[in-house]
Design an enzyme around this catalytic site. Structure first.
Site, PDB file in Angstrom:
ATOM      1  N   HIS A 268      -3.772 143.360  18.860  1.00 22.45           N
ATOM      2  CA  HIS A 268      -2.569 142.817  17.565  1.00 22.45           C
ATOM      3  C   HIS A 268      -3.689 141.308  18.604  1.00 22.45           C
ATOM      4  O   HIS A 268      -4.552 140.823  18.280  1.00 22.45           O
ATOM      5  CB  HIS A 268      -1.221 142.433  18.096  1.00 22.45           C
ATOM      6  CG  HIS A 268      -1.173 141.138  16.668  1.00 22.45           C
ATOM      7  ND1 HIS A 268      -0.653 141.696  15.500  1.00 22.45           N
ATOM      8  CD2 HIS A 268      -0.895 139.972  17.696  1.00 22.45           C
ATOM      9  CE1 HIS A 268      -0.327 140.358  15.575  1.00 22.45           C
ATOM     10  NE2 HIS A 268      -0.605 139.167  16.284  1.00 22.45           N
ATOM     11  N   GLU A 269      -3.357 141.334  20.035  1.00 21.47           N
ATOM     12  CA  GLU A 269      -3.656 139.492  21.152  1.00 21.47           C
ATOM     13  C   GLU A 269      -5.104 139.556  20.886  1.00 21.47           C
ATOM     14  O   GLU A 269      -5.912 138.677  20.762  1.00 21.47           O
ATOM     15  CB  GLU A 269      -3.166 139.694  21.750  1.00 21.47           C
ATOM     16  CG  GLU A 269      -1.196 139.598  22.032  1.00 21.47           C
ATOM     17  CD  GLU A 269      -1.163 138.217  20.421  1.00 21.47           C
ATOM     18  OE1 GLU A 269      -1.952 137.992  20.521  1.00 21.47           O
ATOM     19  OE2 GLU A 269       0.096 139.125  20.336  1.00 21.47           O
ATOM     20  N   HIS A 272      -6.803 137.874  17.119  1.00 25.39           N
ATOM     21  CA  HIS A 272      -7.018 137.097  18.160  1.00 25.39           C
ATOM     22  C   HIS A 272      -7.905 135.709  18.751  1.00 25.39           C
ATOM     23  O   HIS A 272      -8.308 135.511  17.885  1.00 25.39           O
ATOM     24  CB  HIS A 272      -5.660 136.430  18.330  1.00 25.39           C
ATOM     25  CG  HIS A 272      -4.942 135.651  17.514  1.00 25.39           C
ATOM     26  ND1 HIS A 272      -4.378 135.841  16.649  1.00 25.39           N
ATOM     27  CD2 HIS A 272      -3.431 137.084  17.449  1.00 25.39           C
ATOM     28  CE1 HIS A 272      -3.155 135.764  15.851  1.00 25.39           C
ATOM     29  NE2 HIS A 272      -2.578 136.630  16.067  1.00 25.39           N
ATOM     30  N   GLU A 298      -3.978 135.520  12.091  1.00 26.02           N
ATOM     31  CA  GLU A 298      -3.212 136.972  11.788  1.00 26.02           C
ATOM     32  C   GLU A 298      -3.677 137.529  10.890  1.00 26.02           C
ATOM     33  O   GLU A 298      -3.602 139.026  11.124  1.00 26.02           O
ATOM     34  CB  GLU A 298      -1.760 136.223  11.046  1.00 26.02           C
ATOM     35  CG  GLU A 298      -0.542 137.726  11.468  1.00 26.02           C
ATOM     36  CD  GLU A 298      -0.199 137.154  13.290  1.00 26.02           C
ATOM     37  OE1 GLU A 298      -0.778 136.586  13.683  1.00 26.02           O
ATOM     38  OE2 GLU A 298       1.182 138.178  12.608  1.00 26.02           O
TER      39      GLU A 298
HETATM   40 MG    MG Z   1      -0.377 136.711  15.840  1.00 20.92          MG
END
Ligand code: MG
Length: 514
Positions: A268-269, A272, A298
């Site tokens: 997830h990170e 980003h 996101e």
């Molecule tokens: Mg996030």
């Protein structure tokens, strides 16, 4: 960067200082999240408040302000120049409408609140967090009043995180989403193969942090995250932060009874971080730098975490890797079981650990609470009870402790009210982008001699990253969110891409029809 207008050029040059100050502040914030000892909290709050004052002063510089006002009236600007002015006006609104004392006070309060929250969560004592939360809500109400709004003060705050977003728009999207999600959840829960528990995680099962760390490094390299321009640390709440165009950091967490959490958090990170690492280098420290909005950001993280990381094909690729890393625990476990383990659907207490089907209900709950708090319809003291009641209403379960309830998220302590809805929008944007990507890559199948499923099955993620770089990342903040979405997909935001994606995926896993 093709900027020829002299006024815009001057603004871009002057903004450089604002950007460097923002990044300096980000270093202090990163350190607060990762390293700061609890007694250092007060000192850090003062340092951050002073930097905030410097940043505000740059915005309020009379020459800069009048340049921006004059440049905003120019009509013959090119697309980059127009975007620079639009972004400066959007960011500047906060500094021009909210008094400096309030901005600085908000910064000081939220730095202190973070450490208070962290301790209150650890001790499971909402009472300790309540006074500072009250202050944060009050400050947010004051900020909303200065920013201005038509009907609802919460709209002024939503706009800080997603340009133009209003409570009414959220309500409309969430209402439709919620009724669809309820049906999907019910069908899954009543399917024959449905199981809500697994003996592979939780309880006494042990997955050492050391192996989890190595596995995170493996997946980050696979995704293409440049570790020479970033680093990975541990924090209470995983996050990504930009300290410079070539210093984009992420954090994760290690739960030793569940190997999935650090793996999905890392993906997830890194999603980003890949966005930021893919932005046109010429935009660095200009008003076009950085991802364009929280929801678009996101969309990238959720794409990697869910559409890639939890896909049947990628889990098939990962299965032997998991088996090798955790041979005692998973050595005998097939990819089909692992696929189900990563896509276990069940209402749960913690937002960040929620599955794709129930995740948005956590957001809807927070949206409703924030809307009520900002409008003075509920009091801080009532929050733990209201939280429990809303959990029951939206997810059918209710936490026994505040640690697993109202204290679980870091956001309010940092002052973010109006941020949560961007997570749900990110899911929707992500699914719409993914649908387009699949279509395009599959169309080029004959060229690549493969399709997207095959790429995932082989763990070849480079083609996916290239597509994102070409279509989304490189542009940074050049295109506004809805403009970018239209440019890439040819359509406005349509939540059915997300619900169709869920239906297709889960009908296959659980053998149900929707
Ligand atoms: Mg996030």
């Amino acid at each position: 960067m093709p900027i020829s207008n002299s006024k815009v050029k001057q603004l871009v040059e002057d903004y450089h200082k604002i950007s460097l100050l923002n990044k300096t502040k980000a270093v202090l914030d990163w350190d607060m999240n990762v390293n700061l000892p609890s007694k250092g909290s007060e000192g850090r709050a003062k340092q951050v408040a002073l930097l905030t004052e410097f940043i505000t002063n740059q915005w309020l510089d009379p020459q800069f302000k009048s340049n921006l006002e004059e440049a905003s009236l120019l009509s013959n600007l090119n697309p980059e120049e127009k975007a620079v002015i639009r972004n400066l006006n959007y960011q500047g609104k906060y500094y021009y409408r909210v008094p400096k004392e309030v901005i600085v006070e908000f910064s000081r309060t939220t730095s202190e609140a973070f450490m208070i929250w962290q301790k209150a969560k650890k001790d499971n004592r909402f009472k300790d967090f309540a006074p500072v939360l009250k202050k944060i809500i009050k400050l947010n109400q004051i900020i909303a009043d200065h920013l201005g709004y038509i009907n609802n003060p919460y709209d002024a705050l939503l706009d800080l995180y997603e340009p133009g977003l209003t409570a009414e728009v959220c309500q409309k999207i969430f209402k439709k989403l919620q009724s669809e999600l309820k049906v999907i959840l019910k069908s899954i829960q009543s399917s024959k193969g449905y199981r809500s528990e697994s003996e592979l995680v939780g309880g006494e099962v042990f997955y050492p942090s050391e192996s989890q760390k190595k596995l995170a490094e493996f997946i980050l390299k696979k995704m293409g995250y440049d570790l020479e321009a970033g680093r990975v640390d541990v924090s209470t709440h995983p996050f990504e932060t930009v300290l410079d165009r070539f210093d984009i950091r992420i954090t994760t967490w290690y739960h030793e009874n569940d190997f999935r959490d650090s793996f999905t958090a890392a993906m997830h990170e890194a999603g980003h971080a890949l966005y930021e690492q893919g932005i046109n280098v010429d935009y660095s420290d200009t008003p076009l730098s950085g991802g364009v909005s929280y929801a678009i950001h996101e969309s990238q993280s959720r794409f990697w975490e869910n559409v890639v990381g939890r896909s049947e094909e990628f889990i098939e690729f990962m299965a032997p890797v998991f088996q090798a890393f955790y041979s005692a625990q998973l050595g005998h476990i097939g990819s089909d079981t692992l696929m189900k383990l990563f896509n276990q659907v069940k209402p749960s207490l913690i937002r960040v650990e929620a599955d794709e089907v129930t995740y948005n209900s956590h957001i809807i709950l927070r949206f409703e609470l924030e809307n009520s708090l900002i409008n003075g319809k509920i009091e801080v003291g009532d929050l733990p009870e209201v939280w429990k009641a809303k959990m029951k209403q939206h997810l059918g379960i209710s936490p026994k402790t505040d640690r697993e309830g109202v204290l679980q998220d870091v956001h309010w302590s940092l002052g973010y009210m109006g941020y949560f809805p961007t997570y749900a929008l990110g899911n929707l944007y992500g699914a719409q982008f993914a649908s387009k990507m699949k279509k395009e890559l599959n169309m080029r199948r004959s060229l690549y001699h493969t399709d997207i499923k095959e790429l995932l099955r082989k763990g070849e993620l480079g083609t996916l990253l290239s597509w994102l770089r070409e279509n989304i990342h490189q542009y940074g903040s050049l295109y506004w969110p809805e403009e970018l979405l239209k440019k890439v997909t040819g359509k406005e935001l349509d939540p059915t891409y997300f619900t169709d994606y869920l239906k297709e995926k889960y009908s296959k896993i659980y053998g149900v029809k929707f």
